[in-house]
Motif scaffolding. Structure first.
Motif, PDB file in Angstrom:
ATOM      1  N   VAL A 178       0.863  -1.175   0.000  1.00 49.75           N
ATOM      2  CA  VAL A 178       0.000   0.000   0.000  1.00 49.75           C
ATOM      3  C   VAL A 178       0.901   1.227   0.000  1.00 49.75           C
ATOM      4  CG1 VAL A 178      -1.954  -1.098   1.135  1.00 49.75           C
ATOM      5  CG2 VAL A 178      -0.148  -0.068   2.539  1.00 49.75           C
ATOM      6  N   GLY A 179       0.396   2.343  -0.562  1.00 53.04           N
ATOM      7  CA  GLY A 179       1.220   3.535  -0.705  1.00 53.04           C
ATOM      8  C   GLY A 179       0.669   4.729   0.040  1.00 53.04           C
ATOM      9  N   CYS A 180       1.551   5.625   0.421  1.00 50.44           N
ATOM     10  CA  CYS A 180       1.150   6.874   1.066  1.00 50.44           C
ATOM     11  C   CYS A 180       0.507   7.796   0.034  1.00 50.44           C
ATOM     12  CB  CYS A 180       2.347   7.570   1.692  1.00 50.44           C
ATOM     13  SG  CYS A 180       3.124   6.648   3.026  1.00 50.44           S
ATOM     14  N   HIS A 192       6.953  10.258  -7.445  1.00 52.12           N
ATOM     15  CA  HIS A 192       6.353  10.563  -6.145  1.00 52.12           C
ATOM     16  C   HIS A 192       4.830  10.590  -6.252  1.00 52.12           C
ATOM     17  CE1 HIS A 192      10.369  11.589  -4.601  1.00 52.12           C
ATOM     18  NE2 HIS A 192      10.546  12.188  -5.767  1.00 52.12           N
ATOM     19  N   GLU A 193       4.269   9.531  -6.815  1.00 52.74           N
ATOM     20  CA  GLU A 193       2.819   9.481  -6.998  1.00 52.74           C
ATOM     21  C   GLU A 193       2.226   8.208  -6.423  1.00 52.74           C
ATOM     22  OE1 GLU A 193       1.412  11.504 -10.759  1.00 52.74           O
ATOM     23  OE2 GLU A 193       3.441  10.963 -11.367  1.00 52.74           O
ATOM     24  N   GLY A 194       2.821   7.758  -5.324  1.00 51.23           N
ATOM     25  CA  GLY A 194       2.329   6.576  -4.646  1.00 51.23           C
ATOM     26  C   GLY A 194       2.964   5.309  -5.169  1.00 51.23           C
ATOM     27  N   ASP A 226       6.013   3.447   0.830  1.00 50.69           N
ATOM     28  CA  ASP A 226       6.657   4.769   0.810  1.00 50.69           C
ATOM     29  C   ASP A 226       7.241   5.128   2.174  1.00 50.69           C
ATOM     30  OD1 ASP A 226       5.309   6.190  -1.829  1.00 50.69           O
ATOM     31  OD2 ASP A 226       3.870   4.928  -0.764  1.00 50.69           O
ATOM     32  N   CYS A 227       8.178   6.021   2.150  1.00 50.14           N
ATOM     33  CA  CYS A 227       8.652   6.720   3.344  1.00 50.14           C
ATOM     34  C   CYS A 227       8.164   8.172   3.255  1.00 50.14           C
ATOM     35  CB  CYS A 227      10.165   6.742   3.418  1.00 50.14           C
ATOM     36  SG  CYS A 227      10.945   5.109   3.531  1.00 50.14           S
ATOM     37  N   TYR A 228       7.513   8.726   4.257  1.00 46.68           N
ATOM     38  CA  TYR A 228       7.220   8.095   5.529  1.00 46.68           C
ATOM     39  C   TYR A 228       5.752   8.322   5.847  1.00 46.68           C
ATOM     40  CZ  TYR A 228      12.310   8.382   6.207  1.00 46.68           C
ATOM     41  OH  TYR A 228      13.659   8.262   6.055  1.00 46.68           O
TER      42      TYR A 228
END
Length: 360
Positions: A178-180, A192-194, A226-228
């Motif tokens: 799962v992504g931020c 930087h799009e998940g 992702d972090c964080y």
């Protein structure tokens, strides 16, 4: 269901990595994923960085999986059965991003270093039956889906279900990502799009992505790619109950205290004889028999409405129902909440006798 995180030491300061390990461990995370595919330093540097990461994770009760491929073996001058670098890194598991042969993978599970081997579950390449045909050490065999940094490239839900089921049938533990939703978050690549496994999860709240994966019943572990994530996101995810489908409705303004009690505190279970229009949780009407359920919000019903039968239908008053398709309201059903489009992803996961609940 175990919770895991992802760490990319070449893109973060060591102090930030350690702080994240502390936060994640406090939230109950027991797995760490990291990626050698994007590591560009020399062997000695990479070995030292990843050994420090592994030792720090182990000190916090977390196991470490490192993503590798044949290209990684070639870059560091390793034969396909040479695990010396990964032993020196003190990692626990090798995730094989690109295919080795079934015979090679099965042989790797019998390594003397005690390392587990993780298959890429997203590629539908027929590797699993080939591995199983070559007598792997099943204790050291697991699988994990990919994550997808580029929008519109994540897995289709139906395809995800199709390729995950063989691992479930073979009792091979399976994880997914799962992504931020914070587009300032980062992974191993300059996008930087998940980083979700499922495309339908991109831009959904982190806890909803986790709740959906739990509800499918197809994965054993969920990894934040992702972090964080924030402390609040980690705490919310860690508190979820994987044994039931959990839904977060938008509440109606006229809900009574009794209706809120039924939503938040009652153990719901889908009745066994499914209607095409409703998921019914009937035991609340027994537990609250004789209580007052005045009518309110009796508008026509649409998919995703959460309703409680009011006292206009005395026999059924107090029964909670979730609407599966649009239908008229004869005035006996109070709309106490509604599931938005993202939350409705979970509705196909409800079925006969399934336990479910609500986050308010």
């Amino acid at each position: 269901m175990a919770l895991g995180i992802s760490i990319y030491p070449e893109h973060a300061r060591p102090e930030d990595t350690l702080a994240y390990l502390d936060r994640a461990s406090a939230a109950g995370a027991t797995r760490v994923f990291t990626c050698l595919l994007s590591a560009e330093a020399d062997r000695a540097t990479v070995e030292g960085e990843y050994r420090a990461l592994s030792d720090a994770a182990h000190a916090r009760g977390m196991a470490v999986t490192v993503d590798v491929a044949p290209s990684v073996f070639s870059r560091f001058g390793l034969a396909a059965d040479d695990l010396s670098l990964f032993q020196a890194m003190h990692v626990d598991c090798l995730r094989l991003d690109e295919a080795f042969t079934g015979e090679q993978v099965a042989a790797l599970t019998h390594n003397g270093a005690g390392l587990s081997v993780e298959l890429n579950a997203s590629v539908n390449d027929g590797l699993l039956p080939a591995v199983l045909a070559n007598d792997p050490d099943r204790r050291r065999l697991q699988a994990c889906h990919n994550f997808y940094p580029q929008p519109y490239c994540g897995l289709d839900l139906g395809f995800f279900e199709q390729v995950s089921q063989p691992f479930r049938d073979a009792h091979v533990p399976l994880a997914a990502f799962v992504g931020c939703t914070d587009h300032g978050a980062f992974g191993p690549w300059p996008l930087h799009e998940g980083l979700p496994t499922l495309e339908c999860h991109r831009d959904l709240p982190l806890d909803l992505q986790v709740r959906h994966l739990q509800a499918t019943g197809l994965v054993d572990d969920v990894l934040v790619s992702d972090c964080y994530p924030t402390d609040r996101e980690l705490a919310t995810v860690a508190a979820l109950d994987p044994a039931r489908v959990t839904l977060r409705p938008v509440l109606s303004e006229e809900d009574t205290d009794l209706e809120l009690e039924i939503l938040s505190g009652f153990p719901h279970q889908v009745r066994g004889d499914l209607s095409p229009y409703l998921f019914r949780s009937t035991m609340s009407r027994v537990a609250y028999a004789g209580r007052a359920f005045p009518a309110h919000d009796t508008r026509p019903l649409v998919e995703g409405d959460v309703v409680i039968v009011n006292e206009s239908s005395a026999r059924y008053a107090g029964e909670l129902q979730i609407v599966r398709r649009s239908m008229p309201n004869d005035g006996t059903r109070n709309v106490v909440g509604h599931l938005g489009a993202g939350e409705r992803l979970l509705l196909p996961c409800l079925t006969s006798w399934k336990h479910f609940g609500f986050l308010l």
